[in-house]
Design a protein around this motif. Structure first.
Motif: not given
Length: 184
Positions: A13-18, A20, A101, A103, A107-108, A151
């Motif tokens: 549960r995060t965004d892809l850029d974080t 990555w 990765y 989306p 989350g991812v 998370e």
């Protein structure tokens, strides 16, 4: 019989850029990945890095290279790497793998697949029957450790060793889906 490549999958549960950033930055990567005690870029060689693993007082080193990355129409990303060790103590001689990765709602989906060749002839092949499942477990445990960090905000160094669990990760590649009307 050739051993199966390793596969680990989880949803974070995060965004892809974080995600990555935490996987591609060597200083962050070594903090969550149980398999490595050191990962550092090689000066003057973009995408190349030296890694070290320490187990029972023995340190084994190798070289890795990020050979490609790709952005996908679904908003996902893939990173491909190769790795090798000339260290005679390393069971692994050379290998390759990917991180994918994707989306998903909430989350991812983070997936890795990788395989490697062994050294030491027949003894190395036999040793890999024990090593490969342990290496897969270490990868899954590390993915869950990263998940907990992103998370909850609890850094890997502050997590109890029993907090991450390899069991929370998928470790078998899903079979291809059969579409309606297709025969098997």
């Amino acid at each position: 019989m050739r051993p199966k490549p390793l596969y680990v999958e989880t949803v974070i549960r995060t965004d892809l850029d974080t995600l990555w950033h935490h996987t591609q930055d060597p200083a962050l990567h070594r903090r969550w990945d149980l398999r490595f005690t050191e990962i550092r870029p090689l000066d003057g060689l973009d995408g190349h890095f030296r890694y070290a693993s320490r187990f029972l007082g023995v340190t084994v080193e190798g070289i890795g290279v990020s050979v490609a990355s790709r952005d996908w129409p679904d908003g996902g990303r893939t990173s491909v790497l190769r790795f090798a060790s000339a260290d005679p103590l390393s069971l692994i001689s050379a290998g390759a793998g990917f991180w994918r990765y994707t989306p998903v709602p909430g989350g991812v989906r983070f997936v890795t697949g990788f395989d490697y060749g062994t050294r030491w002839g027949r003894f190395g092949q036999l040793a890999d029957r024990v090593f490969r499942p342990v290496f897969g477990w270490m990868t899954a445990w590390s993915f869950d450790r990263l998940r907990l960090w992103l998370e909850t905000g609890v850094p890997p160094e502050a997590q109890p060793l029993t907090a991450p669990s390899a069991a929370r990760c998928v470790r078998t590649r899903p079979r291809a889906r059969v579409t309606a009307g297709a025969s098997s």
